[in-house]
Scaffold this active site. Structure first.
Site, PDB file in Angstrom:
ATOM      1  N   SER A   9      -1.306  -5.975 -10.603  1.00  0.00           N
ATOM      2  CA  SER A   9      -1.974  -6.412  -9.373  1.00  0.00           C
ATOM      3  C   SER A   9      -2.170  -7.925  -9.420  1.00  0.00           C
ATOM      4  CB  SER A   9      -3.333  -5.729  -9.248  1.00  0.00           C
ATOM      5  OG  SER A   9      -4.130  -6.449  -8.331  1.00  0.00           O
ATOM      6  N   HIS A  33       2.072  -5.192  -7.237  1.00  0.00           N
ATOM      7  CA  HIS A  33       1.008  -4.654  -6.385  1.00  0.00           C
ATOM      8  C   HIS A  33       0.267  -5.818  -5.714  1.00  0.00           C
ATOM      9  CE1 HIS A  33      -1.919  -1.465  -5.338  1.00  0.00           C
ATOM     10  NE2 HIS A  33      -2.858  -2.378  -5.554  1.00  0.00           N
ATOM     11  N   ASP A  35      -2.766  -6.825  -3.200  1.00  0.00           N
ATOM     12  CA  ASP A  35      -4.010  -6.335  -2.605  1.00  0.00           C
ATOM     13  C   ASP A  35      -4.402  -7.204  -1.417  1.00  0.00           C
ATOM     14  OD1 ASP A  35      -4.962  -4.104  -4.361  1.00  0.00           O
ATOM     15  OD2 ASP A  35      -4.719  -5.661  -5.885  1.00  0.00           O
ATOM     16  N   MET A  37      -6.949  -7.917   1.498  1.00  0.00           N
ATOM     17  CA  MET A  37      -8.367  -7.639   1.826  1.00  0.00           C
ATOM     18  C   MET A  37      -8.809  -8.534   2.977  1.00  0.00           C
ATOM     19  SD  MET A  37      -9.961  -7.415  -1.964  1.00  0.00           S
ATOM     20  CE  MET A  37      -9.109  -6.547  -3.305  1.00  0.00           C
ATOM     21  N   HIS A  66      -1.057  -2.921  -0.830  1.00  0.00           N
ATOM     22  CA  HIS A  66      -2.268  -2.098  -0.687  1.00  0.00           C
ATOM     23  C   HIS A  66      -3.153  -2.747   0.374  1.00  0.00           C
ATOM     24  CE1 HIS A  66      -6.109  -0.480  -2.915  1.00  0.00           C
ATOM     25  NE2 HIS A  66      -5.978   0.015  -1.714  1.00  0.00           N
ATOM     26  N   MET A  68      -6.238  -3.149   2.448  1.00  0.00           N
ATOM     27  CA  MET A  68      -7.674  -2.851   2.566  1.00  0.00           C
ATOM     28  C   MET A  68      -8.179  -3.630   3.770  1.00  0.00           C
ATOM     29  SD  MET A  68      -8.448  -2.983  -1.504  1.00  0.00           S
ATOM     30  CE  MET A  68      -6.893  -3.809  -1.832  1.00  0.00           C
ATOM     31  N   MET A 137      -7.977   5.692  -6.003  1.00  0.00           N
ATOM     32  CA  MET A 137      -8.788   4.564  -6.467  1.00  0.00           C
ATOM     33  C   MET A 137      -9.752   5.038  -7.549  1.00  0.00           C
ATOM     34  SD  MET A 137      -7.900   1.852  -4.686  1.00  0.00           S
ATOM     35  CE  MET A 137      -9.159   0.795  -5.418  1.00  0.00           C
ATOM     36  N   ASP A 175      -5.365   3.209  -9.368  1.00  0.00           N
ATOM     37  CA  ASP A 175      -5.709   1.783  -9.255  1.00  0.00           C
ATOM     38  C   ASP A 175      -7.193   1.569  -9.529  1.00  0.00           C
ATOM     39  OD1 ASP A 175      -5.948  -0.873  -8.461  1.00  0.00           O
ATOM     40  OD2 ASP A 175      -5.409  -0.517  -6.365  1.00  0.00           O
TER      41      ASP A 175
HETATM   42  C1  DX5 Z   1      -9.215  -3.398  -6.176  1.00  0.00           C
HETATM   43  C2  DX5 Z   1      -7.710  -3.458  -6.181  1.00  0.00           C
HETATM   44  C3  DX5 Z   1      -7.056  -3.376  -7.498  1.00  0.00           C
HETATM   45  C4  DX5 Z   1      -7.504  -4.412  -8.511  1.00  0.00           C
HETATM   46  C5  DX5 Z   1      -7.532  -3.701  -9.820  1.00  0.00           C
HETATM   47  O1  DX5 Z   1      -9.620  -3.168  -4.878  1.00  0.00           O
HETATM   48  O2  DX5 Z   1      -7.169  -2.423  -5.368  1.00  0.00           O
HETATM   49  O3  DX5 Z   1      -5.637  -3.366  -7.357  1.00  0.00           O
HETATM   50  O4  DX5 Z   1      -6.678  -5.536  -8.618  1.00  0.00           O
HETATM   51  O5  DX5 Z   1      -8.085  -4.552 -10.749  1.00  0.00           O
HETATM   52  P1  DX5 Z   1      -8.402  -4.086 -12.249  1.00  0.00           P
HETATM   53  O6  DX5 Z   1      -7.120  -3.592 -12.834  1.00  0.00           O
HETATM   54  O7  DX5 Z   1      -8.908  -5.352 -12.870  1.00  0.00           O
HETATM   55  O8  DX5 Z   1      -9.451  -3.011 -12.153  1.00  0.00           O
HETATM   56 ZN    ZN Z   2      -4.981  -2.269  -5.236  1.00  0.00          ZN
END
Ligand code: DX5
Ligand code: ZN
Length: 220
Positions: A9, A33, A35, A37, A66, A68, A137, A175
Site C-alpha cells: 500500500s 495498492h 488508497d 481517501m 481501494h 474510500m 478490512m 487489508d
Molecule cells: C487503510 C488502508 C490500508 C493501509 C494499510 O485504510 O486501506 O491499505 O495502507 O496500512 P497498514 O498495512 O500499515 O495497516
Molecule cells: Zn487499502
C-alpha cells in the site's frame, strides 16, 4: 498450496517520490495498492485520478485501487481512464451498489467490494456474480499503522467458503495490520492477496524485498 499475492500500500510510501517507490517495489510485489481517501467517507485525504495517471507509466504491475470515497459513481470513469485495473468500493459508499459494480465492469476494470470491520458478510452476497475481488478490512479504513483486528478472522473464513461455493474466480484480499505475525493467520483463514503498508516500508528502501518476503513466508 494457494499462491499468495502481496499488494504494497503506497499509503506508507514517501509521497514526494511515489514513482520511484513503485520502481523499488516492482521486483517483489504482485500488484500496487492505492488508497484513495476523500476526508468524508474516511477521516483522511490522499490522492485522486491525476496522481494515479502519472504513476501509471512507472510499472506494468496491476493497480489495485481501494476507493474510500462517497459518493463514488461520478469518479469511476476517471479512475479507469487513469489506469486502474481493479476498482474496489465500500457498500456504504452509495445507494445503488449493484449499479456501481456494473459500471466498473463496463469500464473494463475488475470489480471489488470492501467490508469494513463492522460490515457483515451478508453485504456482499447480492453482488457475488459481479465480483472479481472481496476485500476484508482488518482495521478501520483511513490510516496506516493500526493494529490488526483479530475478530475479522472468522469473517475471512466465511468469505473464503462463499467464494469457493460460488465457483467463481474471485480474489480474497485482506487489508490492515498485516505483518509477518498476522500474515500466516489470514493466509490460514483463506486470503489470496495481502495488502501491507507499514510492514513493507519499514526500515527504508533496502528492506522492501526482505519485508515482502517475510510476509509471504513459505508461500510463493
Ligand atoms: C487503510 C488502508 C490500508 C493501509 C494499510 O485504510 O486501506 O491499505 O495502507 O496500512 P497498514 O498495512 O500499515 O495497516
Ligand atoms: Zn487499502
Amino acid at each position: 498450496m494457494r499462491s499468495i499475492k502481496i499488494a504494497p500500500s503506497l499509503l506508507s510510501a514517501d509521497f514526494a517520490r511515489l514513482g520511484e517507490e513503485i520502481k523499488l517495489l516492482e521486483p517483489f510485489a504482485d500488484m500496487i495498492h492505492l488508497d484513495v481517501m476523500d476526508g468524508h467517507f474516511v477521516p483522511n485525504l490522499t490522492f485522486g485520478p491525476p496522481v494515479i495517471e502519472k504513476l501509471r507509466s512507472w510499472t506494468s504491475l496491476p493497480f489495485d485501487v481501494h476507493l474510500m470515497i462517497s459518493p463514488v459513481d461520478l469518479l469511476l470513469a476517471d479512475f479507469a481512464a487513469a489506469g486502474a485495473d481493479i476498482l474496489t468500493v465500500h457498500p456504504e459508499a452509495g445507494p445503488h451498489m449493484y449499479r456501481t459494480l456494473q459500471k466498473i465492469k463496463t469500464l473494463d476494470c475488475k470489480a471489488g467490494i470492501a467490508l469494513n470491520p463492522g460490515t457483515p458478510v451478508e453485504a456482499l452476497k447480492p453482488f457475488l456474480q459481479l465480483l472479481d475481488l472481496v476485500l476484508v478490512m482488518t482495521v478501520n479504513p483511513g490510516f496506516g499503522g493500526q493494529s490488526f483486528i483479530e475478530t475479522q478472522l472468522p469473517k475471512i473464513k466465511e468469505v473464503r467458503k462463499l467464494i469457493d461455493a460460488s465457483g467463481r474466480d474471485i480474489l480474497l484480499e485482506v487489508d490492515g495490520g498485516i505483518s509477518p505475525t498476522t500474515a500466516p493467520l489470514v493466509i490460514e483463514a483463506g486470503a489470496d492477496v495481502l495488502v501491507a503498508g507499514s510492514a513493507v516500508f519499514k526500515g527504508g528502501a533496502t528492506h522492501y524485498g526482505k519485508n515482502i518476503q517475510a510476509l509471504r513466508g513459505t508461500h510463493d
